[in-house]
Design a protein around this motif. Structure first.
Motif, PDB file in Angstrom:
ATOM      1  N   VAL A   1       0.853  -1.186   0.000  1.00 25.53           N
ATOM      2  CA  VAL A   1       0.000   0.000   0.000  1.00 25.53           C
ATOM      3  C   VAL A   1       0.891   1.239   0.000  1.00 25.53           C
ATOM      4  O   VAL A   1       1.783   1.360   0.838  1.00 25.53           O
ATOM      5  CB  VAL A   1      -0.918  -0.005   1.247  1.00 25.53           C
ATOM      6  N   SER A   2       0.666   2.095  -0.951  1.00 23.81           N
ATOM      7  CA  SER A   2       1.515   3.291  -1.055  1.00 23.81           C
ATOM      8  C   SER A   2       1.238   4.260   0.093  1.00 23.81           C
ATOM      9  O   SER A   2       0.181   4.225   0.711  1.00 23.81           O
ATOM     10  CB  SER A   2       1.244   3.988  -2.380  1.00 23.81           C
TER      11      SER A   2
ATOM     12  N   LEU B   1      -2.278   5.213   2.025  1.00 25.53           N
ATOM     13  CA  LEU B   1      -2.408   5.209   3.491  1.00 25.53           C
ATOM     14  C   LEU B   1      -2.935   6.557   3.977  1.00 25.53           C
ATOM     15  O   LEU B   1      -3.817   6.621   4.829  1.00 25.53           O
ATOM     16  CB  LEU B   1      -1.050   4.946   4.144  1.00 25.53           C
ATOM     17  N   SER B   2      -2.384   7.606   3.411  1.00 21.55           N
ATOM     18  CA  SER B   2      -2.776   8.937   3.843  1.00 21.55           C
ATOM     19  C   SER B   2      -4.223   9.229   3.418  1.00 21.55           C
ATOM     20  O   SER B   2      -4.971   9.887   4.150  1.00 21.55           O
ATOM     21  CB  SER B   2      -1.767   9.928   3.264  1.00 21.55           C
ATOM     22  N   ARG B   3      -4.642   8.685   2.248  1.00 20.97           N
ATOM     23  CA  ARG B   3      -6.025   8.862   1.811  1.00 20.97           C
ATOM     24  C   ARG B   3      -6.980   8.141   2.775  1.00 20.97           C
ATOM     25  O   ARG B   3      -8.012   8.679   3.174  1.00 20.97           O
ATOM     26  CB  ARG B   3      -6.195   8.305   0.392  1.00 20.97           C
ATOM     27  N   ARG B   4      -6.600   6.916   3.158  1.00 20.17           N
ATOM     28  CA  ARG B   4      -7.461   6.148   4.084  1.00 20.17           C
ATOM     29  C   ARG B   4      -7.569   6.842   5.437  1.00 20.17           C
ATOM     30  O   ARG B   4      -8.621   6.873   6.054  1.00 20.17           O
ATOM     31  CB  ARG B   4      -6.882   4.741   4.284  1.00 20.17           C
TER      32      ARG B   4
ATOM     33  N   HIS C   1      -4.387   3.104  11.994  1.00 21.33           N
ATOM     34  CA  HIS C   1      -3.996   4.484  11.681  1.00 21.33           C
ATOM     35  C   HIS C   1      -3.870   5.357  12.928  1.00 21.33           C
ATOM     36  O   HIS C   1      -3.107   6.317  12.940  1.00 21.33           O
ATOM     37  CB  HIS C   1      -5.025   5.122  10.740  1.00 21.33           C
ATOM     38  N   PHE C   2      -4.662   5.046  13.956  1.00 22.78           N
ATOM     39  CA  PHE C   2      -4.670   5.861  15.171  1.00 22.78           C
ATOM     40  C   PHE C   2      -4.553   4.931  16.368  1.00 22.78           C
ATOM     41  O   PHE C   2      -5.302   3.964  16.482  1.00 22.78           O
ATOM     42  CB  PHE C   2      -5.978   6.664  15.261  1.00 22.78           C
ATOM     43  N   LYS C   3      -3.641   5.268  17.278  1.00 17.82           N
ATOM     44  CA  LYS C   3      -3.348   4.384  18.398  1.00 17.82           C
ATOM     45  C   LYS C   3      -4.611   4.031  19.193  1.00 17.82           C
ATOM     46  O   LYS C   3      -4.806   2.885  19.587  1.00 17.82           O
ATOM     47  CB  LYS C   3      -2.324   5.059  19.321  1.00 17.82           C
TER      48      LYS C   3
END
Lengths: 188, 188
Positions: A4-5, A9-12, A51-53
């Motif tokens: 996954v680029s 990742l940033s889009r998700r 993405h978030f802890k």
């Protein structure tokens, strides 16, 4: 394992932030349970917490986006312009209710308070810088006091908007606020 | 059935109000469950709800006491003096957190919002009257706008105090606020 680029990742991550914002606005900080966040984002808890802890970090990421956006407006037009945009855009008020709801958490959870403060630094610094640079500001009161004053007005504005007070009544006070921090000798 | 005098009833009512205030301050509006209110007041739910129709009414009775007390200060010294007393008495801030916590309820529960507004009328009227009577007020801005302005500052102050911000930093803005609503020609 699929590759996954960074872009993807940033889009998700951004997608999660946007749907989670709606979920927090609707249900409040406590009410936005992990199940509700899953339903709102259409993603599993595993995907969200990749993405978030934790929920706190997700919440702070949303608040952080606001702070960064407001810091940009502050740098160009000042904090009073941020307030003008708040009263003109009442659609964002549901989200701002969460700000009221975390007051107890800020007071009783020092770790959360420290993380919250970290995320607000960008806005605080932008306000401070703007006040230092703005030559039409009065200079008989320190920049710190003016900053404290303006952020207090903004907190009050946010709480009143969040409680459902008509934005038009609030807009009427902003000229008075603006005038009260200006150098009476400048530009008149 | 024992005969209870009006005096005794009013004393019991006041006792409940005082212990319930501590309970709401500690646990928040939602967190102050009926069991916790029983424990805090040392009274059964039957005894509590003999005096107050429901939890909402008990909460509003406490807020109403604040409003009446503040209205007295306003009548004599104005709303800024109420703010000075708030920052000098940080012990009351735990209670004021509840004000942040009911923001969502004010927005989403019109019946509660109407009852809340009824209980605040005494304060609103006192502020309005004081502003009309005070000759050192600026007269280039309407009393309604000044009232909206001052109550916004007060909401911001309450939220910041409730969130744990040092009172000394907040006290520093009150001279600026006072100056901003005064007639520059009066008394100088």
């Amino acid at each position: 394992m699929p590759i996954v680029s960074d872009n993807e990742l940033s889009r998700r991550r951004q997608e999660i932030i946007e749907s989670a914002r709606v979920c927090f606005a609707r249900h409040g900080y406590e009410g936005a349970t992990v199940s509700r966040l899953e339903a709102a984002t259409g993603k599993t808890r595993g995907a969200i917490f990749h993405h978030f802890k934790d929920k706190e970090e997700l919440f702070l990421a949303i608040a952080s986006e606001d702070a960064a956006r407001q810091a940009e407006v502050v740098a160009e037009h000042g904090l009073i312009e941020v307030m003008r945009r708040l009263v003109r855009n009442p659609g964002s008020n549901d989200w701002f209710i969460t700000r009221a709801e975390i007051v107890r958490k800020l007071r009783t959870d020092p770790a959360f308070e420290a993380r919250w403060r970290d995320h607000q630094v960008v806005l605080d610094q932008a306000v401070h810088q703007r006040l230092e640079d703005n030559e039409s500001m009065r200079d008989d009161v320190s920049v710190d006091v003016i900053q404290e004053y303006l952020t207090t007005v903004m907190e009050g504005l946010i709480i009143k908007l969040a409680a459902g007070e008509p934005a038009s009544r609030l807009e009427s006070i902003l000229d008075l606020v603006e005038q009260s921090v200006r150098d009476p000798g400048a530009g008149h």
